[in-house]
Design an enzyme around this catalytic site. Structure first.
Site, PDB file in Angstrom:
ATOM      1  N   ARG A  80      17.092 -12.082  77.782  1.00 38.44           N
ATOM      2  CA  ARG A  80      16.270 -12.883  78.083  1.00 38.44           C
ATOM      3  C   ARG A  80      15.578 -11.799  78.811  1.00 38.44           C
ATOM      4  O   ARG A  80      13.852 -11.301  78.456  1.00 38.44           O
ATOM      5  CB  ARG A  80      16.566 -13.740  79.458  1.00 38.44           C
ATOM      6  CG  ARG A  80      14.903 -13.991  80.238  1.00 38.44           C
ATOM      7  CD  ARG A  80      15.257 -14.727  80.969  1.00 38.44           C
ATOM      8  NE  ARG A  80      16.502 -14.595  82.075  1.00 38.44           N
ATOM      9  CZ  ARG A  80      15.796 -13.453  82.985  1.00 38.44           C
ATOM     10  NH1 ARG A  80      14.846 -12.755  83.234  1.00 38.44           N
ATOM     11  NH2 ARG A  80      16.739 -13.040  83.972  1.00 38.44           N
ATOM     12  N   THR A 114      36.221 -16.274  83.623  1.00 42.32           N
ATOM     13  CA  THR A 114      35.399 -15.443  83.648  1.00 42.32           C
ATOM     14  C   THR A 114      34.209 -14.104  83.003  1.00 42.32           C
ATOM     15  O   THR A 114      33.716 -13.533  82.188  1.00 42.32           O
ATOM     16  CB  THR A 114      36.115 -14.361  84.867  1.00 42.32           C
ATOM     17  OG1 THR A 114      36.345 -15.039  86.465  1.00 42.32           O
ATOM     18  CG2 THR A 114      35.124 -13.407  85.225  1.00 42.32           C
ATOM     19  N   TYR A 170      43.862 -13.321  80.263  1.00 33.77           N
ATOM     20  CA  TYR A 170      43.297 -11.816  79.969  1.00 33.77           C
ATOM     21  C   TYR A 170      42.894 -11.189  78.286  1.00 33.77           C
ATOM     22  O   TYR A 170      41.973 -10.848  78.557  1.00 33.77           O
ATOM     23  CB  TYR A 170      43.878 -11.134  81.204  1.00 33.77           C
ATOM     24  CG  TYR A 170      43.446  -9.436  80.983  1.00 33.77           C
ATOM     25  CD1 TYR A 170      42.684  -9.528  82.152  1.00 33.77           C
ATOM     26  CD2 TYR A 170      43.846  -8.201  80.402  1.00 33.77           C
ATOM     27  CE1 TYR A 170      41.949  -7.918  82.497  1.00 33.77           C
ATOM     28  CE2 TYR A 170      43.451  -7.180  80.698  1.00 33.77           C
ATOM     29  CZ  TYR A 170      42.248  -6.875  81.703  1.00 33.77           C
ATOM     30  OH  TYR A 170      41.570  -6.062  81.872  1.00 33.77           O
ATOM     31  N   LEU A 203      31.977  -5.427  84.091  1.00 31.13           N
ATOM     32  CA  LEU A 203      33.199  -5.186  84.641  1.00 31.13           C
ATOM     33  C   LEU A 203      33.715  -6.379  85.498  1.00 31.13           C
ATOM     34  O   LEU A 203      34.990  -6.416  86.013  1.00 31.13           O
ATOM     35  CB  LEU A 203      33.679  -4.311  86.088  1.00 31.13           C
ATOM     36  CG  LEU A 203      33.264  -2.702  84.960  1.00 31.13           C
ATOM     37  CD1 LEU A 203      32.248  -2.104  84.008  1.00 31.13           C
ATOM     38  CD2 LEU A 203      33.536  -1.454  85.925  1.00 31.13           C
ATOM     39  N   ARG A 222      49.501  -3.045  89.895  1.00 29.24           N
ATOM     40  CA  ARG A 222      50.085  -1.844  89.188  1.00 29.24           C
ATOM     41  C   ARG A 222      50.816  -0.679  89.569  1.00 29.24           C
ATOM     42  O   ARG A 222      51.576  -0.744  90.349  1.00 29.24           O
ATOM     43  CB  ARG A 222      48.634  -1.460  88.358  1.00 29.24           C
ATOM     44  CG  ARG A 222      47.660  -2.020  88.505  1.00 29.24           C
ATOM     45  CD  ARG A 222      46.581  -2.484  88.127  1.00 29.24           C
ATOM     46  NE  ARG A 222      45.719  -1.936  88.616  1.00 29.24           N
ATOM     47  CZ  ARG A 222      43.786  -2.269  88.336  1.00 29.24           C
ATOM     48  NH1 ARG A 222      43.673  -1.864  87.283  1.00 29.24           N
ATOM     49  NH2 ARG A 222      42.653  -2.538  88.721  1.00 29.24           N
TER      50      ARG A 222
END
Ligand code: NAD
Ligand code: UDP
Length: 351
Positions: free
Chosen positions: A135, A121, A174, A102, A215
């Site tokens: 892994r 990111t 984004y 997240l 937002r």
């Protein structure tokens, strides 16, 4: 080991009786070591809370770019919770069974603050969690977004729609970062047989949203509670579909636990569709505010409409949202009333 310091409750701190895991309550064979990147954020903190209360060993990894430790402070005394300050653009060496990825700023004001870091990111974060999953042979879920559909020409949006994103605009860091992450998830799945899940999350709201994230839900509630003007961008006729955080958390856990054939992408959202002006009017009604609605310029590339087609989630997860916008907003407003907004800061400069 490239990870930062591990913060957790001291080993000497015996859990209080109500915090202790009891074999009677949990089937130990079902308990997992679970990493939640971005686990201190709005959605991540609720996900951690749910996984901890289900008895799993939960590692929350976060660099606190858009969040604060207070979101998970109540979990620190729990013996099955650890907090790691780490930036997911750097490799991290952990042993886990499942990863919920997240970590990424989600609000336009946050992700446009440092767009290059946002892209890093999404992309480097995906590579790092996928490498770890490969892994450890862990299952890994990507929190993707309805933004992969851009400003959609198809309505409502089904997973088969390939989207309409302006690669050059201010939202692209984004949108394109999340699209590239989806590609990486599929390539690691095909090339390395990593067990992956992709959920496309539509606008989600609730307690612990950052009050200054910009937002619509957080802005309108904050403005209404302070009797400030409510800033509707454009004429307010653009639409969004708002999902309450409890419904979202339930859906992503169901996706993680679904059979391995359910890779996704799968839309998670509430199909109830509202204009932004309707949202502003509802917030005014529920807060009893004297605020006026004023108009501000519409940001570039702001999607005109958005509503999820959730047929796949209904069929494969036996899930649909239960909380109406009115009920969810009441909970969110109560939470906003309860906090001291002065304790929240703008995102840390993070170049
Ligand atoms: P949020 O900003 O509250 O949470 C994101 C968390 O990631 C924060 O705690 C932040 O500090 C952390 N983070 C950011 N960059 C990081 C990095 N480089 N390394 C480690 N941690 C980092 O946002 P949210 O609403 O909780 O969103 C969580 C996830 O869900 C995001 O990936 C977002 O894209 C996705 N999503 C959210 C929504 C929504 O409406 N809330 C919609 C679609 C997708
Ligand atoms: N919006 C608005 N006023 C605000 C903040 C947002 O009118 O103070 C609008 C914004 O332009 C968009 C919608 O509300 O059309 C949802 O914006 P948000 O940032 O919540 O989510 P996203 O655009 O990422 O869906």
């Amino acid at each position: 080991m490239a990870c930062g310091a591990v913060l957790q409750a001291s080993a000497n701190t015996a859990p209080r009786p109500h915090q202790r895991r009891t074999p009677a309550r949990f089937d130990l064979s079902q308990l997992k070591r679970i990493l939640v990147t971005g686990g201190a954020g709005f959605l991540g903190s609720h996900l951690c809370e749910r996984l901890v209360s289900d008895g799993h060993d939960v590692i929350c990894l976060d660099n606190f770019f858009t969040s604060q430790k207070s979101n998970v402070a109540h979990l620190l005394p729990r013996s099955n919770f650890e907090l790691i300050r780490h930036d997911i653009t750097l490799p991290c060496w952990l042993e886990v069974d499942e990863i919920y990825n997240l970590a990424c700023p989600a609000a336009p004001g946050h992700y446009q603050y440092n767009p290059i870091k946002t892209m890093k990111t999404s992309v480097m974060g995906a590579i790092n969690v996928l490498g770890m999953a490969k892994r450890c042979r862990a299952k890994v879920l990507q929190a993707s977004t309805s933004e992969v559909y851009g400003d959609p020409e198809v309505h409502p949006q089904a997973e088969s729609y390939r989207g309409s994103v302006n690669t050059l605009g201010p939202r692209a860091c984004y949108d394109e970062g999340k699209r590239a992450a989806e590609t990486l998830f599929m390539d690691y799945h095909r090339a390395n047989r990593v067990n992956v899940r992709i959920v496309r999350i539509f606008n989600t709201y609730g307690p612990r949203m950052h009050p200054f994230d910009g937002r619509a839900v957080s802005n309108f509630i904050r403005q209404a509670l302070r009797a400030e003007d409510i800033t509707v961008f454009g004429d307010g006729s653009q639409t969004r579909s708002f999902c309450y955080r409890d419904d979202l958390v339930e859906a992503i856990i169901r996706t993680m636990n679904a059979p391995d054939t359910l890779i996704g992408p799968i839309n998670i959202g509430n199909p109830g569709e509202f204009t932004i002006r309707e949202l502003a009017e509802l917030v005014i009604e529920l807060t009893g505010s004297k605020s006026r609605i004023i108009s501000r310029p519409l940001p570039q590339d702001d999607p005109r409409q958005r509503r999820p087609d959730i047929a796949l989630a209904r069929k494969h997860l036996d899930w649909e949202p239960k909380v109406s916008l009115r009920e969810g907003l009441k909970e969110t407003i109560d939470w906003f009333r309860s906090i001291n907004m002065g304790h929240y800061r703008a995102p840390t400069p993070n170049y």
